[in-house]
Design a protein around this motif. Structure first.
Motif, mmCIF file in Angstrom:
data_model
loop_
_atom_site.group_PDB
_atom_site.id
_atom_site.type_symbol
_atom_site.label_atom_id
_atom_site.label_comp_id
_atom_site.label_asym_id
_atom_site.label_seq_id
_atom_site.Cartn_x
_atom_site.Cartn_y
_atom_site.Cartn_z
ATOM 1 N N ILE A 68 0.855 -1.503 -0.049
ATOM 2 C CA ILE A 68 0.215 -0.177 -0.053
ATOM 3 C C ILE A 68 0.399 1.213 -0.488
ATOM 4 O O ILE A 68 0.886 2.154 -0.987
ATOM 5 C CB ILE A 68 -0.934 0.316 1.127
ATOM 6 N N GLU A 69 1.601 1.585 0.871
ATOM 7 C CA GLU A 69 2.774 2.580 1.314
ATOM 8 C C GLU A 69 3.934 2.595 0.424
ATOM 9 O O GLU A 69 4.394 3.349 0.405
ATOM 10 C CB GLU A 69 3.083 2.735 2.536
ATOM 11 N N VAL A 70 4.192 1.433 -0.558
ATOM 12 C CA VAL A 70 5.138 1.059 -1.086
ATOM 13 C C VAL A 70 5.191 1.850 -2.725
ATOM 14 O O VAL A 70 4.406 2.106 -3.504
ATOM 15 C CB VAL A 70 5.599 -0.126 -1.021
ATOM 16 N N PRO A 71 6.204 2.346 -3.181
ATOM 17 C CA PRO A 71 6.306 3.814 -3.935
ATOM 18 C C PRO A 71 5.792 2.515 -4.919
ATOM 19 O O PRO A 71 6.055 1.418 -5.687
ATOM 20 C CB PRO A 71 7.656 4.333 -4.289
ATOM 21 N N GLU A 72 5.419 3.371 -6.432
ATOM 22 C CA GLU A 72 4.339 2.499 -7.651
ATOM 23 C C GLU A 72 6.187 1.922 -8.764
ATOM 24 O O GLU A 72 5.462 1.037 -9.187
ATOM 25 C CB GLU A 72 4.206 3.617 -8.819
ATOM 26 N N ASP A 73 7.676 2.559 -8.485
ATOM 27 C CA ASP A 73 8.618 2.230 -9.164
ATOM 28 C C ASP A 73 9.129 1.137 -8.588
ATOM 29 O O ASP A 73 9.323 0.268 -8.929
ATOM 30 C CB ASP A 73 9.565 3.100 -8.503
ATOM 31 N N TYR A 74 8.533 1.022 -7.424
ATOM 32 C CA TYR A 74 8.569 -1.167 -6.665
ATOM 33 C C TYR A 74 7.477 -1.684 -6.858
ATOM 34 O O TYR A 74 7.570 -3.132 -6.768
ATOM 35 C CB TYR A 74 9.151 -1.004 -5.531
ATOM 36 N N GLY A 75 6.751 -1.327 -7.427
ATOM 37 C CA GLY A 75 5.456 -1.940 -7.668
ATOM 38 C C GLY A 75 4.176 -2.401 -6.991
ATOM 39 O O GLY A 75 3.176 -2.580 -6.969
ATOM 40 N N GLY A 76 4.328 -0.964 -6.034
ATOM 41 C CA GLY A 76 3.389 -0.983 -5.219
ATOM 42 C C GLY A 76 2.396 -0.045 -5.337
ATOM 43 O O GLY A 76 2.492 0.761 -6.591
ATOM 44 N N ALA A 77 1.728 0.423 -4.691
ATOM 45 C CA ALA A 77 -0.068 1.242 -4.728
ATOM 46 C C ALA A 77 0.561 2.894 -5.190
ATOM 47 O O ALA A 77 0.281 3.587 -5.243
ATOM 48 C CB ALA A 77 -0.992 0.865 -3.488
ATOM 49 N N GLY A 78 1.401 3.151 -3.955
ATOM 50 C CA GLY A 78 2.326 4.340 -4.095
ATOM 51 C C GLY A 78 0.952 5.095 -2.733
ATOM 52 O O GLY A 78 0.961 6.875 -3.459
ATOM 53 N N MET A 79 0.285 4.444 -2.121
ATOM 54 C CA MET A 79 -0.359 5.359 -1.127
ATOM 55 C C MET A 79 0.040 5.650 0.245
ATOM 56 O O MET A 79 0.876 5.171 0.333
ATOM 57 C CB MET A 79 -2.095 4.098 -0.933
ATOM 58 N N ASP A 80 -0.413 6.463 0.694
ATOM 59 C CA ASP A 80 -0.076 6.674 1.212
ATOM 60 C C ASP A 80 -0.400 6.578 3.262
ATOM 61 O O ASP A 80 -1.279 5.649 3.055
ATOM 62 C CB ASP A 80 -1.147 8.607 1.759
ATOM 63 N N THR A 81 -0.017 6.866 4.655
ATOM 64 C CA THR A 81 -0.579 5.827 5.184
ATOM 65 C C THR A 81 -1.682 6.388 5.964
ATOM 66 O O THR A 81 -2.403 5.136 6.526
ATOM 67 C CB THR A 81 0.851 6.566 6.618
ATOM 68 N N LEU A 82 -2.197 7.111 5.834
ATOM 69 C CA LEU A 82 -3.630 6.966 5.786
ATOM 70 C C LEU A 82 -4.744 5.868 5.010
ATOM 71 O O LEU A 82 -6.052 4.864 5.442
ATOM 72 C CB LEU A 82 -4.889 8.611 5.474
ATOM 73 N N ALA A 83 -4.149 5.827 3.548
ATOM 74 C CA ALA A 83 -5.074 4.825 3.098
ATOM 75 C C ALA A 83 -4.472 3.589 3.539
ATOM 76 O O ALA A 83 -5.517 2.595 3.689
ATOM 77 C CB ALA A 83 -4.315 4.994 1.471
ATOM 78 N N TYR A 84 -3.255 3.172 4.235
ATOM 79 C CA TYR A 84 -2.833 1.645 4.485
ATOM 80 C C TYR A 84 -4.117 1.749 6.011
ATOM 81 O O TYR A 84 -4.491 0.890 5.962
ATOM 82 C CB TYR A 84 -1.509 2.177 5.100
ATOM 83 N N VAL A 85 -4.578 2.586 6.659
ATOM 84 C CA VAL A 85 -5.209 2.890 8.186
ATOM 85 C C VAL A 85 -6.375 2.237 7.467
ATOM 86 O O VAL A 85 -7.388 1.629 8.385
ATOM 87 C CB VAL A 85 -4.745 4.124 8.946
ATOM 88 N N LEU A 86 -7.441 2.718 6.284
ATOM 89 C CA LEU A 86 -7.935 2.781 6.238
ATOM 90 C C LEU A 86 -8.485 1.635 5.437
ATOM 91 O O LEU A 86 -9.585 1.141 6.012
ATOM 92 C CB LEU A 86 -8.173 3.906 5.040
ATOM 93 N N THR A 87 -7.404 0.577 4.768
ATOM 94 C CA THR A 87 -7.742 -0.228 4.231
ATOM 95 C C THR A 87 -7.814 -1.305 5.921
ATOM 96 O O THR A 87 -8.317 -2.818 5.838
ATOM 97 C CB THR A 87 -6.256 -0.862 3.546
ATOM 98 N N MET A 88 -6.669 -0.955 6.492
ATOM 99 C CA MET A 88 -6.750 -2.377 7.666
ATOM 100 C C MET A 88 -8.245 -2.375 8.521
ATOM 101 O O MET A 88 -8.880 -2.817 8.659
ATOM 102 C CB MET A 88 -5.466 -1.431 8.790
ATOM 103 N N ILE A 89 -9.050 -1.225 8.211
ATOM 104 C CA ILE A 89 -10.190 -0.504 9.605
ATOM 105 C C ILE A 89 -10.977 -2.138 8.072
ATOM 106 O O ILE A 89 -11.416 -2.556 9.010
ATOM 107 C CB ILE A 89 -10.408 0.166 9.676
ATOM 108 N N GLU A 90 -11.689 -1.388 6.283
ATOM 109 C CA GLU A 90 -12.278 -2.179 6.466
ATOM 110 C C GLU A 90 -12.095 -3.486 5.486
ATOM 111 O O GLU A 90 -12.800 -4.895 6.032
ATOM 112 C CB GLU A 90 -11.925 -1.256 5.031
ATOM 113 N N VAL A 91 -10.147 -3.668 6.043
ATOM 114 C CA VAL A 91 -10.662 -5.950 6.257
ATOM 115 C C VAL A 91 -10.424 -6.007 7.303
ATOM 116 O O VAL A 91 -11.112 -7.546 7.444
ATOM 117 C CB VAL A 91 -8.855 -5.592 5.227
ATOM 118 N N ALA A 92 -10.023 -5.284 8.476
ATOM 119 C CA ALA A 92 -10.512 -6.142 9.318
ATOM 120 C C ALA A 92 -11.747 -6.212 9.795
ATOM 121 O O ALA A 92 -12.718 -6.541 11.060
ATOM 122 C CB ALA A 92 -9.763 -5.415 11.109
ATOM 123 N N LYS A 93 -12.583 -5.218 9.347
ATOM 124 C CA LYS A 93 -14.012 -5.494 9.457
ATOM 125 C C LYS A 93 -14.302 -7.174 8.962
ATOM 126 O O LYS A 93 -15.540 -7.892 9.431
ATOM 127 C CB LYS A 93 -14.729 -4.230 8.742
#
Length: 92
Positions: free
Chosen positions: A3-28
């Motif tokens: 989620i927070e890995v830059p696109e240059d490495y094959g990641g999504a290039g998102m920020d910490t807020l996106a990571y936290v929101l993803t964790m909340i939704e997956v945990a639900k």
């Protein structure tokens, strides 16, 4: 799962807020899956991005994010019956 890995490495290039929101939704939906997402993103990917060399980051992050490998960690607690052993990484 980078989620927070830059696109240059094959990641999504998102920020910490996106990571936290993803964790909340997956945990639900499933707490055990949120643990897998957390370990892969925070312990494995973040550790490589912060402390790894450029070459190691490219090598290992690409394999993880291409779903060829999974990030993992081992936890040994003091005063437990678990023995400490040396772990070896298989060459790629």
């Amino acid at each position: 799962m980078g989620i927070e890995v830059p696109e240059d490495y094959g990641g999504a290039g998102m920020d910490t807020l996106a990571y936290v929101l993803t964790m909340i939704e997956v945990a639900k939906a499933d707490a055990s899956h949120s643990t897998i997402v957390s370990v892969n993103n925070s312990l494995y990917c973040h550790g490589l991005m912060k402390f790894g060399t450029e070459a190691r980051s490219k090598r290992f992050l690409y394999r993880l994010l291409a779903v060829r490998r999974f990030g993992a960690y081992s936890l040994t607690e003091p005063m437990s019956a678990a023995m400490r052993v040396r772990c070896k990484v298989a060459p790629y």
